[in-house]
Design an enzyme around this catalytic site. Structure first.
Site, PDB file in Angstrom:
ATOM      1  N   ASP A  46      90.283 166.067   3.534  1.00 45.81           N
ATOM      2  CA  ASP A  46      91.385 165.108   5.174  1.00 45.81           C
ATOM      3  C   ASP A  46      89.986 165.464   6.196  1.00 45.81           C
ATOM      4  O   ASP A  46      89.736 166.254   7.097  1.00 45.81           O
ATOM      5  CB  ASP A  46      92.764 166.523   5.261  1.00 45.81           C
ATOM      6  CG  ASP A  46      93.300 166.330   6.045  1.00 45.81           C
ATOM      7  OD1 ASP A  46      94.080 165.758   5.960  1.00 45.81           O
ATOM      8  OD2 ASP A  46      92.669 166.352   7.581  1.00 45.81           O
ATOM      9  N   LYS A  76      94.103 160.095   9.648  1.00 45.76           N
ATOM     10  CA  LYS A  76      94.824 159.807  10.788  1.00 45.76           C
ATOM     11  C   LYS A  76      94.871 159.005  12.105  1.00 45.76           C
ATOM     12  O   LYS A  76      93.744 159.451  12.331  1.00 45.76           O
ATOM     13  CB  LYS A  76      95.520 161.307  11.224  1.00 45.76           C
ATOM     14  CG  LYS A  76      95.335 162.786   9.868  1.00 45.76           C
ATOM     15  CD  LYS A  76      95.605 163.948  10.769  1.00 45.76           C
ATOM     16  CE  LYS A  76      95.910 165.209   9.558  1.00 45.76           C
ATOM     17  NZ  LYS A  76      94.066 165.681   9.282  1.00 45.76           N
ATOM     18  N   HIS A 109      98.907 161.516  13.682  1.00 46.51           N
ATOM     19  CA  HIS A 109      98.692 162.261  14.024  1.00 46.51           C
ATOM     20  C   HIS A 109      99.401 163.530  14.599  1.00 46.51           C
ATOM     21  O   HIS A 109      99.803 164.487  14.481  1.00 46.51           O
ATOM     22  CB  HIS A 109      97.304 162.403  14.149  1.00 46.51           C
ATOM     23  CG  HIS A 109      96.313 163.412  13.903  1.00 46.51           C
ATOM     24  ND1 HIS A 109      95.228 163.745  13.900  1.00 46.51           N
ATOM     25  CD2 HIS A 109      96.359 165.185  14.085  1.00 46.51           C
ATOM     26  CE1 HIS A 109      94.124 164.655  14.399  1.00 46.51           C
ATOM     27  NE2 HIS A 109      95.021 165.844  13.997  1.00 46.51           N
ATOM     28  N   LYS A 232      89.803 174.292   5.868  1.00 45.91           N
ATOM     29  CA  LYS A 232      87.981 174.136   6.341  1.00 45.91           C
ATOM     30  C   LYS A 232      87.161 175.179   5.753  1.00 45.91           C
ATOM     31  O   LYS A 232      87.205 176.176   5.815  1.00 45.91           O
ATOM     32  CB  LYS A 232      87.953 173.519   8.180  1.00 45.91           C
ATOM     33  CG  LYS A 232      87.156 173.664   8.096  1.00 45.91           C
ATOM     34  CD  LYS A 232      86.391 174.394   8.619  1.00 45.91           C
ATOM     35  CE  LYS A 232      84.700 174.154   9.992  1.00 45.91           C
ATOM     36  NZ  LYS A 232      83.853 175.217   9.947  1.00 45.91           N
ATOM     37  N   SER A 233      86.247 174.744   5.216  1.00 48.54           N
ATOM     38  CA  SER A 233      85.070 175.465   4.758  1.00 48.54           C
ATOM     39  C   SER A 233      83.923 174.782   4.274  1.00 48.54           C
ATOM     40  O   SER A 233      84.059 173.797   3.966  1.00 48.54           O
ATOM     41  CB  SER A 233      85.297 176.729   3.971  1.00 48.54           C
ATOM     42  OG  SER A 233      84.477 177.289   3.584  1.00 48.54           O
ATOM     43  N   ARG A 238      82.906 179.915  -0.304  1.00 54.35           N
ATOM     44  CA  ARG A 238      84.171 180.727   0.172  1.00 54.35           C
ATOM     45  C   ARG A 238      85.221 179.243  -0.718  1.00 54.35           C
ATOM     46  O   ARG A 238      86.231 179.316  -0.252  1.00 54.35           O
ATOM     47  CB  ARG A 238      84.148 180.048   1.882  1.00 54.35           C
ATOM     48  CG  ARG A 238      85.275 179.976   2.382  1.00 54.35           C
ATOM     49  CD  ARG A 238      86.278 181.818   2.086  1.00 54.35           C
ATOM     50  NE  ARG A 238      85.395 182.590   2.473  1.00 54.35           N
ATOM     51  CZ  ARG A 238      85.332 183.065   3.914  1.00 54.35           C
ATOM     52  NH1 ARG A 238      85.861 182.792   4.608  1.00 54.35           N
ATOM     53  NH2 ARG A 238      84.080 184.427   3.784  1.00 54.35           N
TER      54      ARG A 238
END
Length: 276
Positions: A46, A76, A109, A232-233, A238
């Site tokens: 994304d 987006k 968006h 998010k990472s 993780r």
């Protein structure tokens, strides 16, 4: 990592049940994070024009060795490009930065209701889908009223609505609306950034009971709701943990306990928030 379930969209396309978010990474950070994620088995990535990392995301995909058809790339439309012709031009800019022939999922968006051009943008996105430049089209941060207007004025509903969703903001009414219309709910800020959710004693206790991390518990909560989280990472371990959600199941009482908290937003209110 195999065994990741998929959501079937109302246009027949499919999305993996978890993806990788890339905000607020720059191009270099995004390239590294996406390469690592693809190696681990992520297949939904994304990004957005306003994240200013589409170039890095595109480089990672091109250099990953993963067949392009296996990867679902989302980007987006920014608020400054609302409007029919503006949307078409903005899409070409995003496609060029990504280095892709086709974008798999293209979202508006934010609705920017005061500006009042999101239906014009939606018509342009329908055209992009019809021309095969975009596989699926959707929205982000849209309310029930905004989506109903799209359907009424164009006859086409989004395949996805990406919204702020976490245990402090479960979005029950909007999720039910989506489910009735076969619109997939994607969750941004799925781990409740800034809320202290991952240190919450209820979440920590449930994690210990299952032998998993608090983050895995919260992401599993999303998937059991039927939502699609995009955490998010940039950290490989993780990322691996965030993907490993499907070997345990939260009990109904645990699901309720996780979301038993005073509602609060961490981001903008779609009725008034403007982001250009």
């Amino acid at each position: 990592m195999s065994g990741i379930p998929a959501h079937t969209l109302n246009d027949g396309a499919t999305l993996p049940a978890i993806g990788l978010g890339t905000w607020p990474m720059d191009d270099a950070q995004a390239e590294r994070a996406v390469r690592t994620a693809l190696d681990l088995g992520y297949r939904l990535i994304d990004t957005a024009a306003n994240y200013r990392n589409e170039t890095g995301v595109g480089r990672a995909i091109a250099r990953s060795g993963v067949p392009r058809e296996e990867i679902v790339v989302t980007t987006k439309l920014p608020g400054r490009h609302h409007g029919y012709e503006e949307t078409l031009a903005s899409f070409e800019e995003s496609r060029r930065r990504l280095g892709l022939e086709q974008v798999d999922l293209y979202l508006i968006h934010w609705p920017l209701p005061r500006v009042g051009k999101y239906v014009d943008s939606w018509r342009a996105m329908i055209r992009l889908r019809e021309e095969g430049l975009v596989r699926s089209i959707g929205v982000s941060n849209f309310t029930i009223e905004h989506i109903e207007r799209l359907g009424k004025e164009t006859g086409a509903l989004p395949a996805v609505n990406q919204i702020e969703l976490h245990p402090y903001l479960p979005q029950e009414e909007l999720r039910a609306f989506h489910a009735e219309r076969n619109i997939v709910t994607e969750s941004w800020t799925p781990l409740g950034r800034g809320t202290g959710l991952l240190q919450d004693p209820v979440v920590v206790t449930i994690a210990e009971a299952h032998g998993v991390t608090p983050g895995q518990v919260v992401l599993r909560w999303h998937t059991q709701l039927g939502a699609l989280p995009i955490p998010k990472s940039a950290d490989a371990e993780r990322q691996r943990q965030n993907l490993d959600l499907f070997g345990f199941t939260l009990a109904p009482a645990q699901m309720l306990a996780i979301a038993d908290r005073v509602p609060r937003r961490t981001g903008g209110d779609p009725e008034v928030h403007e982001e250009f």
